[in-house]
Design an enzyme around this catalytic site. Structure first.
Site, PDB file in Angstrom:
ATOM      1  N   TRP A 305     -10.468 -28.829  12.503  1.00 26.22           N
ATOM      2  CA  TRP A 305     -11.420 -27.924  13.186  1.00 26.22           C
ATOM      3  C   TRP A 305     -11.743 -26.711  12.304  1.00 26.22           C
ATOM      4  CZ3 TRP A 305     -11.159 -22.806  14.726  1.00 26.22           C
ATOM      5  CH2 TRP A 305     -12.151 -22.365  15.616  1.00 26.22           C
ATOM      6  N   HIS A 306     -10.727 -26.273  11.549  1.00 23.99           N
ATOM      7  CA  HIS A 306     -10.919 -25.067  10.746  1.00 23.99           C
ATOM      8  C   HIS A 306     -11.815 -25.291   9.533  1.00 23.99           C
ATOM      9  CE1 HIS A 306      -7.579 -23.542  13.166  1.00 23.99           C
ATOM     10  NE2 HIS A 306      -7.982 -22.342  12.812  1.00 23.99           N
ATOM     11  N   GLY A 307     -11.919 -26.521   9.081  1.00 26.15           N
ATOM     12  CA  GLY A 307     -12.824 -26.746   7.958  1.00 26.15           C
ATOM     13  C   GLY A 307     -12.635 -28.091   7.309  1.00 26.15           C
TER      14      GLY A 307
END
Lengths: 453, 156
Positions: A305-307
């Site tokens: 989700w963060h990248g």
């Protein structure tokens, strides 16, 4: 537009508050709030507003169709609703991770991950019958686009905000709490996070043990004050408009274990994954094998989700492994250990995780970790010494205020001196606000780290 | 088909069309790095600049030149000027975002440095150009930054 911006603080927010205060009609109030939220979101990049509006309409129709269907049709509609939004998120953020040979480039809309998760929350709540589908398009628009949370969260679940969408009256105590929280958040961001960012940036090329440790510690503090600062401002803004948002950070560096850390860090994200992924998979009420699977699925997705970078995935899986270690191996030991040992244990493991999080690739991450333990690194260099001398006070202040020192002090002072303390604290907040504004104006602007998500 | 399904379908089509418009496809340039540099710096009086070494790139730009396929960095000989430029060829496109982040940090730090006493230099920094074109990127702080950028694009 961001919250730590003079235009936002002295023009946009007061204007929106003014309209919110003078308009008594609930429908008109919400209409103005939605229009201002659109303006906030479109500022600087109007084309992404098109996607936001399409998302609102899409979720509106999908939610109502789910509510009006039964059985297989209901499930199909739900799956389509989730799939379309996950696909869009995938195309914007992850396509190059899986297909690196593709020479395509998309400008990721600000807050895409955040408002996508808000939309998914809505559809899942409707499908699981936790909430009824929202028949009022204005209310759904307000939930998805509210400017207090669209860019960087918190990721408020639909069922938590549902009841306040129609009616969120002005409440003086909540409004004052909101202003206070906004000031605290602005201070965290403008004074602490931005100053720490300068230290961190200037140590990025350090080739010494000291420099690498300062590099990592400054980032560890920077990301906390940056993100918790923004969350405080977002929750404060929500309070000013009559919404109750849960806190998103609870002094995570005061944690006694990794499990405790994740009950305190980015609470809204971990709750989202718990309620919509972990529990539907069975949570911990399954066999050991499935439980381990559930943990890895959730933490893989949390990292992802963060990248779209392997460093984020490793970061997520790293925490998954640690949580399993704590559950199956270290649980009894941690319960018996003195608190300060638990604190040190948690800080070191979290610090290591931030090295992965901040590095552009795994090689650099391992390089920094290696330098921290002296591999290919001198003990210190002049640059590191310079920044140690010039920023030791800042780092110590950062460490102290990452614990609930201020809250305890405030409670004690208010309990002891009541009204006099209240006046004194108000003056303190005004002074802190003015100092924060001076930092903002003096061009120490750094964009929010989590803006990238 | 009821109105909700029709609305859902309509939105899916609109989202798909929107996404198609969003796809930008700058393909990798196959030009030789030296040729790109040569054509780009035609718009620059290089005699006023000094090429910087690897240590300077690490120190000023927080970039490790060994990670890139090719990179050059020029700074104004006069230390009281903020003028500088970088041309880089990436080994892979993932390097672009990190490069951009570091350059943006560089610009912000430089603005902090010059803002107090050399407003014209700070203004120059505020007009800085960072142009990422797939496997090439340009960073330039110059009075004619946009001209240099155009030359860079043509060179590719």
């Amino acid at each position: 537009m961001t919250f730590n911006n003079v235009f936002f603080i002295f023009l946009f927010l007061p204007v929106v508050l003014f309209f919110n205060f003078i308009i008594k009609n609930k429908i008109l109030k919400n209409l103005f709030l939605v229009l201002f939220s659109f303006l906030f979101y479109a500022w600087g990049n109007p084309s992404t507003l098109v996607l936001l509006i399409l998302y609102i309409l899409f979720n509106y129709f999908t939610g109502l169709e789910i509510d009006n269907s039964e059985g297989k049709q209901r499930t199909i509609t739900f799956v389509i609703g989730i799939s379309v939004q996950v696909l869009v998120l995938f195309l914007y953020k992850y396509i190059k991770l899986l297909f690196p040979f593709l020479s395509v480039e998309l400008n990721v809309p600000v807050g895409l991950s955040f408002f996508t998760f808000s939309c998914l929350s809505y559809l899942i709540d409707v499908y699981t019958k936790k909430s009824r589908a929202q028949s009022n398009l204005l209310h759904l628009s307000l939930y998805i686009s509210f400017f207090g949370k669209i860019s960087m969260g918190p990721i408020v679940q639909y069922n938590q905000m549902e009841k306040e969408l129609e009616h969120h009256p002005f409440q003086i105590q909540l409004f004052c709490d909101g202003i206070k929280l906004f000031c605290i958040g602005l201070c965290k961001k403008a004074i602490l996070a931005d100053s720490l960012s300068i230290v961190h940036t200037n140590l990025s090329a350090s080739s010494s043990v000291l420099g690498s440790w300062l590099f990592a510690i400054s980032y560890m503090l920077q990301i906390y004050f940056d993100f918790s600062g923004y969350s405080d401002m977002a929750i404060g803004i929500a309070n000013m408009f009559g919404f109750h948002f849960n806190k998103n950070f609870d002094h995570p560096y005061n944690a006694l274990s990794i499990q405790d850390f994740w009950r305190r860090w980015h609470i809204s994200l971990s709750r989202w994954f718990r309620d919509y992924i972990y529990i539907p998979l069975g949570g911990n009420r399954v066999s050991n094998g499935k439980y381990i699977r559930n943990i890895f699925v959730v933490w893989f997705l949390t990292g992802l989700w963060h990248g779209a970078n392997w460093t984020f995935i490793i970061w997520g899986l790293y925490f998954g492994c640690l949580l399993l270690l704590e559950k199956y191996v270290l649980k009894d030991l941690l319960e018996k250990c003195p608190r300060f040992i638990c604190h040190i244990y948690t800080w070191i493991l979290v610090l290591i995780s931030w090295v992965f999080f901040m590095s552009p690739n795994l090689t650099q991450a391992f390089g920094v970790l290696g330098k921290m333990i002296g591999i290919n690194a001198s003990l210190y260099d002049m640059n590191a010494l310079f920044y140690l001398r010039s920023s030791v006070v800042l780092i110590l202040i950062g460490i102290v205020f990452s614990f609930p020192v201020y809250e305890k002090l405030e409670s004690y002072v208010l309990g002891r001196w009541k009204q006099k303390a209240s006046i004194a604290l108000t003056i303190v907040y005004v002074v802190v606000f003015l100092i924060s504004i001076s930092y903002v104006i003096s061009n120490t602007f750094q964009s929010f780290l989590y803006f990238a998500f | 088909m009821n109105r909700y399904k029709a609305g859902q379908l309509f939105c899916i089509i609109c989202i798909a069309v929107f996404m198609l418009f969003q796809f930008k496809q700058p393909s990798d340039s196959k030009k030789n790095f030296e040729d790109v540099v040569q054509k780009t710096i035609e718009k620059i009086d290089v005699s006023q600049f000094e090429q910087q070494d690897n240590l300077a790139m690490k120190r000023f730009l927080s970039l490790n030149p060994e990670e890139y396929e090719n990179i050059i960095y020029y700074k104004d000989i006069d230390a009281l000027k903020s003028r500088e430029f970088v041309i880089v060829k990436f080994k892979n496109s993932k390097q672009a975002s990190y490069f951009k982040l570091n350059i943006e940090n560089r610009i912000e730090n430089q603005i902090n440095v010059f803002d107090g006493y050399a407003q014209d230099q700070a203004d120059l920094l505020k007009e800085a150009v960072i142009d990422i074109q797939s496997n090439y990127a340009l960073y330039v702080v110059l009075e004619n930054a946009k001209e240099v950028d155009n030359a860079f694009l043509l060179a590719l």
